[in-house]
Motif scaffolding. Structure first.
Motif, PDB file in Angstrom:
ATOM      1  N   ALA A 225      15.930 -81.647-103.135  1.00 23.19           N
ATOM      2  CA  ALA A 225      16.612 -80.366-103.347  1.00 23.19           C
ATOM      3  C   ALA A 225      16.266 -79.793-104.714  1.00 23.19           C
ATOM      4  CB  ALA A 225      18.121 -80.559-103.209  1.00 23.19           C
ATOM      5  N   MET A 226      16.171 -80.672-105.728  1.00 23.87           N
ATOM      6  CA  MET A 226      15.813 -80.219-107.073  1.00 23.87           C
ATOM      7  C   MET A 226      14.373 -79.700-107.105  1.00 23.87           C
ATOM      8  SD  MET A 226      16.057 -82.332-110.661  1.00 23.87           S
ATOM      9  CE  MET A 226      17.820 -82.592-110.393  1.00 23.87           C
ATOM     10  N   ARG A 227      13.481 -80.399-106.438  1.00 23.46           N
ATOM     11  CA  ARG A 227      12.083 -79.964-106.398  1.00 23.46           C
ATOM     12  C   ARG A 227      11.947 -78.640-105.649  1.00 23.46           C
ATOM     13  NH1 ARG A 227       9.831 -85.350-103.912  1.00 23.46           N
ATOM     14  NH2 ARG A 227       7.952 -84.093-103.542  1.00 23.46           N
ATOM     15  N   ALA A 228      12.739 -78.477-104.592  1.00 23.53           N
ATOM     16  CA  ALA A 228      12.727 -77.219-103.842  1.00 23.53           C
ATOM     17  C   ALA A 228      13.224 -76.073-104.703  1.00 23.53           C
ATOM     18  CB  ALA A 228      13.587 -77.354-102.585  1.00 23.53           C
ATOM     19  N   THR A 229      14.232 -76.344-105.528  1.00 21.08           N
ATOM     20  CA  THR A 229      14.765 -75.319-106.428  1.00 21.08           C
ATOM     21  C   THR A 229      13.693 -74.846-107.400  1.00 21.08           C
ATOM     22  OG1 THR A 229      17.006 -76.240-106.284  1.00 21.08           O
ATOM     23  CG2 THR A 229      16.503 -74.855-108.199  1.00 21.08           C
TER      24      THR A 229
ATOM     25  N   ARG B  35      14.696 -69.095-104.114  1.00 18.69           N
ATOM     26  CA  ARG B  35      15.229 -68.230-103.054  1.00 18.69           C
ATOM     27  C   ARG B  35      15.175 -68.935-101.699  1.00 18.69           C
ATOM     28  NH1 ARG B  35      13.010 -62.207-102.818  1.00 18.69           N
ATOM     29  NH2 ARG B  35      14.071 -62.270-104.857  1.00 18.69           N
ATOM     30  N   MET B  36      14.056 -69.572-101.407  1.00 20.24           N
ATOM     31  CA  MET B  36      13.935 -70.308-100.153  1.00 20.24           C
ATOM     32  C   MET B  36      14.891 -71.490-100.118  1.00 20.24           C
ATOM     33  SD  MET B  36      12.535 -70.542 -97.207  1.00 20.24           S
ATOM     34  CE  MET B  36      11.129 -69.440 -97.291  1.00 20.24           C
ATOM     35  N   ALA B  37      15.067 -72.155-101.280  1.00 20.40           N
ATOM     36  CA  ALA B  37      15.986 -73.293-101.340  1.00 20.40           C
ATOM     37  C   ALA B  37      17.408 -72.855-101.035  1.00 20.40           C
ATOM     38  CB  ALA B  37      15.909 -73.951-102.722  1.00 20.40           C
ATOM     39  N   ARG B  38      17.813 -71.702-101.569  1.00 19.80           N
ATOM     40  CA  ARG B  38      19.159 -71.194-101.291  1.00 19.80           C
ATOM     41  C   ARG B  38      19.305 -70.849 -99.810  1.00 19.80           C
ATOM     42  NH1 ARG B  38      18.573 -68.818-106.501  1.00 19.80           N
ATOM     43  NH2 ARG B  38      17.625 -66.947-105.593  1.00 19.80           N
ATOM     44  N   ALA B  39      18.235 -70.328 -99.222  1.00 20.97           N
ATOM     45  CA  ALA B  39      18.281 -69.998 -97.791  1.00 20.97           C
ATOM     46  C   ALA B  39      18.451 -71.247 -96.929  1.00 20.97           C
ATOM     47  CB  ALA B  39      17.004 -69.263 -97.394  1.00 20.97           C
ATOM     48  N   GLN B  40      18.022 -72.393 -97.449  1.00 18.98           N
ATOM     49  CA  GLN B  40      18.154 -73.654 -96.723  1.00 18.98           C
ATOM     50  C   GLN B  40      19.462 -74.379 -97.055  1.00 18.98           C
ATOM     51  OE1 GLN B  40      15.977 -74.602 -94.359  1.00 18.98           O
ATOM     52  NE2 GLN B  40      14.923 -72.662 -94.760  1.00 18.98           N
TER      53      GLN B  40
ATOM     54  N   THR C 150      21.341 -74.143-105.783  1.00 20.84           N
ATOM     55  CA  THR C 150      20.329 -74.187-106.842  1.00 20.84           C
ATOM     56  C   THR C 150      20.949 -74.275-108.236  1.00 20.84           C
ATOM     57  OG1 THR C 150      20.234 -71.757-106.813  1.00 20.84           O
ATOM     58  CG2 THR C 150      18.610 -72.950-105.476  1.00 20.84           C
ATOM     59  N   GLY C 151      22.105 -73.656-108.416  1.00 24.25           N
ATOM     60  CA  GLY C 151      22.779 -73.754-109.710  1.00 24.25           C
ATOM     61  C   GLY C 151      23.134 -75.181-110.048  1.00 24.25           C
ATOM     62  N   ARG C 152      23.648 -75.914-109.057  1.00 26.38           N
ATOM     63  CA  ARG C 152      23.997 -77.313-109.266  1.00 26.38           C
ATOM     64  C   ARG C 152      22.763 -78.142-109.611  1.00 26.38           C
ATOM     65  NH1 ARG C 152      27.068 -79.721-104.351  1.00 26.38           N
ATOM     66  NH2 ARG C 152      28.521 -78.080-105.031  1.00 26.38           N
ATOM     67  N   GLN C 153      21.641 -77.831-108.976  1.00 27.48           N
ATOM     68  CA  GLN C 153      20.404 -78.568-109.239  1.00 27.48           C
ATOM     69  C   GLN C 153      19.914 -78.322-110.666  1.00 27.48           C
ATOM     70  OE1 GLN C 153      19.316 -80.851-107.176  1.00 27.48           O
ATOM     71  NE2 GLN C 153      21.011 -80.261-105.837  1.00 27.48           N
ATOM     72  N   ILE C 154      20.091 -77.109-111.155  1.00 27.97           N
ATOM     73  CA  ILE C 154      19.698 -76.807-112.536  1.00 27.97           C
ATOM     74  C   ILE C 154      20.583 -77.575-113.515  1.00 27.97           C
ATOM     75  CG2 ILE C 154      19.611 -74.983-114.285  1.00 27.97           C
ATOM     76  CD1 ILE C 154      18.764 -73.059-112.066  1.00 27.97           C
ATOM     77  N   TYR C 155      21.889 -77.584-113.250  1.00 31.93           N
ATOM     78  CA  TYR C 155      22.798 -78.369-114.096  1.00 31.93           C
ATOM     79  C   TYR C 155      22.352 -79.831-114.156  1.00 31.93           C
ATOM     80  CZ  TYR C 155      26.467 -74.772-114.521  1.00 31.93           C
ATOM     81  OH  TYR C 155      27.178 -73.639-114.844  1.00 31.93           O
ATOM     82  N   LEU C 156      22.129 -80.403-112.982  1.00 29.97           N
ATOM     83  CA  LEU C 156      21.778 -81.817-112.895  1.00 29.97           C
ATOM     84  C   LEU C 156      20.427 -82.099-113.553  1.00 29.97           C
ATOM     85  CD1 LEU C 156      22.393 -84.654-111.802  1.00 29.97           C
ATOM     86  CD2 LEU C 156      21.328 -83.964-109.645  1.00 29.97           C
TER      87      LEU C 156
END
Length: 292
Positions: free
Chosen positions: A160-164, A169-174, A178-184
């Motif tokens: 999920a982080m790599r997709a972000t 945009r595509m990651a959010r569609a799935q 993405t915000g959580r992935q950036i935090y992490l």
């Protein structure tokens, strides 16, 4: 180059390998230009040094330093995700603030650890020379970090982080937050950088508020050199490339400064650093031009 100078460069390269892995996570995995590392590196050194002087176990002090680095990363991520500040500007703001925070943590510009028990203290006197104990110990920690980061990036959370980073945009569609992935991701990145800072303080015997100047350049240089030599054929290879790149980078600097023919001095360190980074950036383009 003397034997001690060689192993000293390897040791420093291994310490900065944690920075390289952290920079790889931010820049390559998340596509997040994060300059927080220039502040989180000395933050890790400062927190670890103060905790050790305060009587805490060195391993616990290093863990606290990593948490402090993660907190710095979360501040940067919050400014970007929550308040929509450009990622580069958000990291610069955190980096600037960390300079004052590091001074507050230490109470002065530098703190000495020369007579304090560190993570390496139990391993001295076991038959190995002191200048070999440090790089071997740090190498083991780097190997563990590589395996941990690799396994994480291969997990569902890592995917999920790599997709972000690849296409937010595509990651959010799935359904990826993405915000959580950036935090992490930024928290993990700066925790690794702070770990490098904590080890830097313990191996060199001091923590200094200016020790983080140019850290981002060192990390990027290591990543670029690693990619030039190993390519981007897989996550594990890329992470190993970061470590090898960090070691080669420090060896190149040590060799340049210790070669009398070039006439360089310790005061020319920034010049050598800039030249090596420029060469590392130019080489991949030359190789592409030659193969075209």
């Amino acid at each position: 180059m003397s034997t001690i100078a060689f192993w000293g460069a390897v040791e420093l390269g291994l310490v900065y390998a944690f920075v390289a892995i952290g920079v790889y996570l931010a820049f390559r995995v998340l596509d997040f230009p994060d300059l927080t590392v220039d502040g989180s590196f000395p933050l890790g050194a400062a927190v670890a040094a103060v905790c050790i002087i305060g009587g805490l176990n060195a391993w616990l002090a290093t863990g606290i330093a990593m948490l402090a680095g993660a907190a710095a990363g979360i501040v940067t991520a919050t400014l970007n995700v929550r308040f929509k500040i450009l990622n580069l500007l958000a990291s610069i703001l955190t980096m600037i603030a960390l300079f004052s925070i590091n001074l507050r943590v230490m109470g002065k510009p530098n703190v000495a650890l020369l007579n304090e028990a560190t993570m390496l203290s139990p391993f001295y006197g076991l038959g190995l020379k002191e200048y070999l104990v440090r790089p071997i110990f740090i190498f083991i920690l780097v190997a563990l970090a590589i395996v941990a980061v690799w396994r994480f990036l291969e997990s569902d959370a890592g995917l999920a982080m790599r997709a972000t980073g690849t296409n937010a945009r595509m990651a959010r569609a799935q359904g990826v937050n993405t915000g959580r992935q950036i935090y992490l991701g930024i928290a993990i990145s700066n925790a690794l950088v702070a770990l490098g800072g904590a080890l830097f303080a313990q191996t060199n015997g001091f923590a200094d508020v200016t020790s983080g100047v140019g850290t981002i350049v060192v990390g990027l240089a290591a990543v670029i050199v690693g990619e030039t030599l190993f390519g981007t054929r897989g996550l594990l290879i890329a992470l190993i490339g970061c470590v090898v790149g960090s070691i080669l980078y420090r060896l190149a600097i040590q060799l340049a400064l210790s070669t009398d023919v070039l006439g360089l001095k310790a005061s020319d360190l920034n010049l050598v650093t800039a030249a090596l980074v420029a060469i590392a950036l130019i080489l991949p383009r030359l190789r592409k031009g030659a193969s075209a």
